[in-house]
Design a protein around this motif. Structure first.
Motif, PDB file in Angstrom:
ATOM      1  N   ALA A  95       0.769  -1.408  -0.264  1.00 35.79           N
ATOM      2  CA  ALA A  95       0.151   0.073  -0.219  1.00 35.79           C
ATOM      3  C   ALA A  95       0.849   1.483  -0.042  1.00 35.79           C
ATOM      4  N   PHE A  96       2.162   1.249   0.760  1.00 33.70           N
ATOM      5  CA  PHE A  96       2.959   2.292   0.752  1.00 33.70           C
ATOM      6  C   PHE A  96       3.556   2.662  -0.509  1.00 33.70           C
ATOM      7  N   LEU A  97       3.973   1.569  -1.231  1.00 35.43           N
ATOM      8  CA  LEU A  97       4.617   1.896  -2.518  1.00 35.43           C
ATOM      9  C   LEU A  97       3.390   2.213  -3.596  1.00 35.43           C
ATOM     10  N   CYS A  98       2.186   1.478  -3.498  1.00 32.42           N
ATOM     11  CA  CYS A  98       1.329   1.700  -4.486  1.00 32.42           C
ATOM     12  C   CYS A  98       0.203   2.815  -4.361  1.00 32.42           C
ATOM     13  N   GLY A  99       0.257   3.430  -3.483  1.00 28.40           N
ATOM     14  CA  GLY A  99      -0.693   4.515  -3.195  1.00 28.40           C
ATOM     15  C   GLY A  99      -1.973   4.173  -2.549  1.00 28.40           C
ATOM     16  N   GLY A 100      -1.926   3.306  -1.447  1.00 34.42           N
ATOM     17  CA  GLY A 100      -2.993   3.006  -0.817  1.00 34.42           C
ATOM     18  C   GLY A 100      -3.371   1.498  -1.114  1.00 34.42           C
ATOM     19  N   GLN A 101      -4.234   0.940  -0.019  1.00 38.43           N
ATOM     20  CA  GLN A 101      -4.785  -0.099  -0.401  1.00 38.43           C
ATOM     21  C   GLN A 101      -5.895  -0.591  -1.498  1.00 38.43           C
ATOM     22  N   ALA A 102      -6.714   0.684  -1.740  1.00 39.55           N
ATOM     23  CA  ALA A 102      -7.833   0.646  -2.621  1.00 39.55           C
ATOM     24  C   ALA A 102      -7.051   1.112  -4.074  1.00 39.55           C
ATOM     25  N   ALA A 103      -5.768   1.407  -4.223  1.00 38.79           N
ATOM     26  CA  ALA A 103      -5.280   1.704  -5.489  1.00 38.79           C
ATOM     27  C   ALA A 103      -5.355   0.497  -6.351  1.00 38.79           C
ATOM     28  N   VAL A 104      -5.276   0.799  -7.700  1.00 39.98           N
ATOM     29  CA  VAL A 104      -5.403  -0.386  -8.768  1.00 39.98           C
ATOM     30  C   VAL A 104      -4.571  -1.420  -8.675  1.00 39.98           C
ATOM     31  N   LEU A 105      -3.213  -0.658  -8.592  1.00 37.97           N
ATOM     32  CA  LEU A 105      -1.920  -1.496  -8.766  1.00 37.97           C
ATOM     33  C   LEU A 105      -1.739  -2.273  -7.370  1.00 37.97           C
ATOM     34  N   SER A 106      -2.175  -1.839  -6.287  1.00 37.09           N
ATOM     35  CA  SER A 106      -2.020  -2.602  -4.928  1.00 37.09           C
ATOM     36  C   SER A 106      -3.122  -3.612  -4.909  1.00 37.09           C
ATOM     37  N   ARG A 107      -4.330  -3.523  -5.742  1.00 34.27           N
ATOM     38  CA  ARG A 107      -5.140  -4.575  -5.662  1.00 34.27           C
ATOM     39  C   ARG A 107      -4.587  -5.822  -6.569  1.00 34.27           C
ATOM     40  N   VAL A 108      -4.125  -5.252  -7.689  1.00 36.04           N
ATOM     41  CA  VAL A 108      -3.680  -6.406  -8.653  1.00 36.04           C
ATOM     42  C   VAL A 108      -2.300  -7.182  -8.084  1.00 36.04           C
ATOM     43  N   ILE A 109      -1.632  -6.543  -7.183  1.00 36.51           N
ATOM     44  CA  ILE A 109      -0.678  -7.211  -6.490  1.00 36.51           C
ATOM     45  C   ILE A 109      -1.050  -7.993  -5.307  1.00 36.51           C
ATOM     46  N   TYR A 110      -2.157  -7.417  -4.758  1.00 41.32           N
ATOM     47  CA  TYR A 110      -2.627  -8.536  -3.654  1.00 41.32           C
ATOM     48  C   TYR A 110      -3.527  -9.710  -4.261  1.00 41.32           C
ATOM     49  N   THR A 111      -3.971  -9.624  -5.569  1.00 46.05           N
ATOM     50  CA  THR A 111      -4.459 -10.625  -6.320  1.00 46.05           C
ATOM     51  C   THR A 111      -3.732 -11.711  -6.981  1.00 46.05           C
ATOM     52  N   LEU A 112      -2.388 -11.129  -7.227  1.00 51.53           N
ATOM     53  CA  LEU A 112      -1.352 -12.033  -7.633  1.00 51.53           C
ATOM     54  C   LEU A 112      -0.658 -12.827  -6.562  1.00 51.53           C
ATOM     55  N   VAL A 113      -0.410 -12.054  -5.475  1.00 54.87           N
ATOM     56  CA  VAL A 113      -0.023 -12.704  -4.223  1.00 54.87           C
ATOM     57  C   VAL A 113      -1.073 -13.780  -3.715  1.00 54.87           C
ATOM     58  N   GLY A 114      -2.156 -13.538  -3.764  1.00 55.25           N
ATOM     59  CA  GLY A 114      -3.331 -14.729  -3.441  1.00 55.25           C
ATOM     60  C   GLY A 114      -3.206 -15.761  -4.413  1.00 55.25           C
ATOM     61  N   ALA A 115      -3.298 -15.394  -5.654  1.00 51.13           N
ATOM     62  CA  ALA A 115      -3.178 -16.621  -6.560  1.00 51.13           C
ATOM     63  C   ALA A 115      -1.877 -17.505  -6.461  1.00 51.13           C
ATOM     64  N   ALA A 116      -0.709 -16.693  -6.286  1.00 55.87           N
ATOM     65  CA  ALA A 116       0.218 -17.496  -6.052  1.00 55.87           C
ATOM     66  C   ALA A 116       0.103 -18.338  -4.844  1.00 55.87           C
ATOM     67  N   GLY A 117      -0.177 -17.908  -3.724  1.00 56.05           N
ATOM     68  CA  GLY A 117      -0.529 -18.939  -2.527  1.00 56.05           C
ATOM     69  C   GLY A 117      -1.388 -19.983  -2.967  1.00 56.05           C
ATOM     70  N   LEU A 118      -2.459 -19.729  -3.682  1.00 59.08           N
ATOM     71  CA  LEU A 118      -3.148 -20.970  -4.020  1.00 59.08           C
ATOM     72  C   LEU A 118      -2.520 -22.025  -5.055  1.00 59.08           C
ATOM     73  N   TRP A 119      -1.713 -21.412  -5.600  1.00 59.25           N
ATOM     74  CA  TRP A 119      -0.681 -22.372  -6.616  1.00 59.25           C
ATOM     75  C   TRP A 119       0.137 -23.163  -5.873  1.00 59.25           C
TER      76      TRP A 119
END
Length: 73
Positions: free
Chosen positions: A31-55
């Motif tokens: 969130a600090f690097l991408c402009g907050g938790q609601a920023a699009v880039l943050s949400r993309v990163i959170y989604t990728l990390v979640g998908a990686a966890g499932l993988w």
């Protein structure tokens, strides 16, 4: 180990470190690097990390290559 496994493990480690930072210090690095938790880039990163966890969860159920016996005819 397949390249996708390595990428997934890397993202999972990054996510784990981020969660560790949140738990220990209350600091969300993504969130600090991408402009907050609601920023699009943050949400993309959170989604990728979640998908990686499932993988990475699938790694628990795979046979390792060392345990496999080679096919001999």
């Amino acid at each position: 180990m397949a390249i996708i496994d390595k990428i997934a493990l890397t993202l999972a480690v990054i996510g784990a470190l981020n969660w560790g930072g949140i738990g220990l210090f209350g600091f969300d690095c993504v969130a600090f690097l991408c402009g907050g938790q609601a920023a699009v880039l943050s949400r993309v990163i959170y989604t990728l990390v979640g998908a990686a966890g499932l993988w990475c969860a699938t790694l628990l159920f795979r046979d390792s290559e060392e345990e496999r016996t080679p096919y001999t005819a």
